[in-house]
Design a protein around this motif. Structure first.
Motif, PDB file in Angstrom:
ATOM      1  N   TYR A 275       0.798  -1.219   0.000  1.00 37.06           N
ATOM      2  CA  TYR A 275       0.000   0.000   0.000  1.00 37.06           C
ATOM      3  C   TYR A 275       0.833   1.274   0.000  1.00 37.06           C
TER       4      TYR A 275
ATOM      5  N   PHE B 166      -9.242   0.694 -11.573  1.00 37.89           N
ATOM      6  CA  PHE B 166      -9.349   1.842 -10.674  1.00 37.89           C
ATOM      7  C   PHE B 166      -9.652   3.143 -11.415  1.00 37.89           C
TER       8      PHE B 166
ATOM      9  N   TRP C 210      -9.314   6.417 -10.552  1.00 38.82           N
ATOM     10  CA  TRP C 210      -8.358   7.525 -10.619  1.00 38.82           C
ATOM     11  C   TRP C 210      -7.125   7.166 -11.427  1.00 38.82           C
TER      12      TRP C 210
END
Ligand code: 9YW
Length: 423
Positions: free
Chosen positions: A352, A411, A413
Motif C-alpha cells: 500500500y 481503478f 483515478w
C-alpha cells in the motif's frame, strides 16, 4: 482529439464505475464516492465529457457538511462490501457520510473543469462553477478554522485516512501512541478483496477504528475533536494541496468572485505558503511534517516531502536539491516516484503506502516539478507511469521495482491519471 492507445479502456472503466453521476474508486473494495478520488476523476472526465465532470463534483458536494467540511466518503447508496460503513461513523448529515475529510483536490479540479468547459464552449458552465466555487471556499474556511486553530499556516490531519496515505511510514511513530482498543467490532472487508500482505495490518485497523470511536464520541464537533485527538499531524502534503487549490480558487475568483472573496483567498494563500515554506529541511532536500502531539519533525521519507512543489516557487538552491533528491528516489526503480524510497528501512514495494507507486501522486509531483521548471524530469516520470498502466492495466498502484500492477484493478483515478498524464 488524438486518442491514447488505451483510452477506450480508460473511458470504459469510468463508465463501469459510474453509479449515477458519481464514480466509485473501484467495484466492491471501495463501493462509495471518495473525496479526492472524485476530484481526480473529474479532471479525467474533463478530457472528453465536461458535463459529467461537473456532475462528479456536484454529487460530492451533496455530502458537504453545514460547517463546510467535505467528507472523505459519501455513502450515496448502501453496500456491504466495505468496512467501516455509515453505522460505524454515526454522523448526522442528510446523506450518510464518514466523519473525516481527505486532501482538498476539489479546488484544483474545479478550475481544471471550468477551463475545459470554457474551451469547449459548454453552456451553463459559469453558473455551475459559481455554485461549486462557493462550496470550495466554505470548505477551505473549514480547513483553516478547524484544522489550524493555532495559526501555524499548516493544516492537520486527525486520522491517517484523511491523508489519503493510510499506512504511510510517516505515521508509524505517532500511530503507535494510539491505543488498539475499540468499542466498535472490527469486521474488515478489504482483505477479502485484496491479498492481506498488500494491505494495512490488523493492528493499523485497530488504531484507525480507535480514532473513529474517539471522534464519534466527540459528536464530530471539530473543537472537541481537536482537544481529544491522540493523533494530530501538520501534514505538508495536505497543506500543499490546500494551498494550491486556494491559488486555483483565486484564479477563478478573478472572474467569478467578489472583492471580499478575493481578499480572503489571498490571505489564506499567504498564510499557507508561509507555513509550508517553513517546513523545508535543506539537510534532507525535502519538506517535513510536524507532529503536534510530540511537537517534533517527522523526518521519515515519503512522497509527501515533494508535494509542496505544487504550491511553492522554490529558489535555485532548493530546486537543485529537490531535483537531485527525486533522481535519487528514482534510481533503480522501474516506474515513477515511490511512496517510500527503496533506501529507507521502511520500504515495502507491495504494501500500500509503504513503497508502491500511485499514479495520482506522480501526477501531483510532476505538476509541481513542471511549475518549478523541471519539464524534462516531469515528462520522464509521467511516461514511466503511463507505460506501467499500458502494460499492467488500470491498477490501484504499482510495484516501483517491477511495474507490476497491485491492489484493486479497474481503478477510476488510475484511468483518469492515464488520460491526463498521457497527453
Ligand atoms: C479507505 C479510495 C481510497 C483512497 C485513499 C486510499 C484508500 C482506504 O482508498 O483509502 O478505506 O479509505 O488510501 O487514498 O482515496 O481509492
Amino acid at each position: 482529439m488524438t486518442m491514447l492507445p488505451k483510452e477506450d479502456a480508460a473511458r470504459a472503466i469510468l463508465a463501469r464505475n459510474d453509479r449515477g453521476g458519481y464514480t466509485v474508486p473501484t467495484d466492491r473494495l471501495y463501493p462509495f464516492q471518495w473525496n479526492w478520488d472524485s476530484a481526480f476523476v473529474a479532471m479525467g472526465f474533463a478530457v472528453f465529457d465536461v458535463d459529467r465532470a461537473y456532475r462528479e463534483l456536484e454529487r460530492l458536494i451533496e455530502g458537504q457538511w453545514d460547517d463546510g467540511m467535505i467528507p472523505h466518503i459519501v455513502f450515496h447508496a448502501p453496500s456491504d462490501t466495505y468496512f467501516p460503513g455509515p453505522d460505524v461513523w454515526g454522523t448526522r448529515h442528510r446523506v450518510p457520510t464518514s466523519g473525516i475529510t481527505q486532501p482538498a483536490v476539489f479546488g484544483m479540479a474545479l478550475r481544471h473543469v471550468h477551463e475545459a468547459a470554457l474551451a469547449a464552449g459548454t453552456a451553463g458552465a459559469t453558473e455551475r462553477t459559481k455554485v461549486l466555487f462557493k462550496a470550495a471556499l466554505r470548505s477551505h474556511r473549514w480547513w483553516l478554522n478547524a484544522r489550524d486553530p493555532e495559526g501555524l499556516g499548516l493544516v492537520s490531519i486527525l486520522h491517517p485516512w484523511e491523508s489519503g496515505s493510510d499506512n504511510s511510514p510517516a505515521w508509524d511513530e505517532a500511530l503507535a501512541r494510539v491505543p488498539t482498543t475499540t468499542t466498535t467490532a472490527i469486521r474488515r472487508k478489504d482483505t477479502g478483496h485484496v491479498d492481506a500482505s498488500m494491505r494495512p495490518r490488523d493492528e493499523d485497523y485497530q488504531r484507525f477504528i480507535h480514532l473513529v470511536d474517539t471522534y464519534r464520541d466527540c459528536g464530530w464537533d471539530p473543537t472537541r475533536q481537536w482537544e481529544a485527538a491522540p493523533f494530530k499531524i501538520a501534514d505538508v502534503q495536505m497543506t500543499a494541496i490546500l494551498a494550491r487549490a486556494t491559488a486555483d480558487l483565486m484564479r477563478l475568483a478573478e472572474t467569478l468572485g467578489t472583492d471580499e472573496e478575493k481578499d480572503e483567498l489571498s490571505r489564506m494563500h499567504e498564510r499557507l505558503r508561509a507555513g509550508l515554506a517553513d517546513r523545508w529541511r535543506p539537510d534532507l532536500s525535502r519538506f517535513v511534517n510536524l507532529d503536534l502531539i510530540s511537537r517534533r519533525d517527522i523526518e521519515t521519507p515519503t512522497q509527501a516531502g515533494f508535494i509542496p512543489l505544487v504550491a511553492l516557487t522554490l529558489d535555485d538552491a532548493q530546486r537543485t536539491a529537490i531535483v537531485a533528491e527525486v533522481e535519487r528516489w528514482l534510481s533503480g526503480m522501474f516506474v515513477g516516484v515511490p511512496s517510500t524510497p527503496s533506501f529507507s528501512p521502511t520500504f515495502e514495494p507491495k504494501r500500500y503506502w509503504r513503497g508502491p507507486v500511485w499514479a495520482v501522486i506522480n501526477w501531483l509531483i510532476c505538476d509541481g516539478l513542471r511549475l518549478n521548471g523541471s519539464e524534462a524530469l516531469a515528462r520522464r516520470i509521467e511516461q514511466t507511469v503511463v507505460q506501467a498502466i499500458e502494460s499492467a492495466g488500470f491498477c490501484e498502484y504499482f510495484d516501483p521495482t517491477t511495474g507490476e500492477g497491485l491492489g484493486g484493478d479497474t481503478f477510476s483515478w488510475t484511468a483518469a491519471a492515464y488520460m491526463v498524464l498521457g497527453r
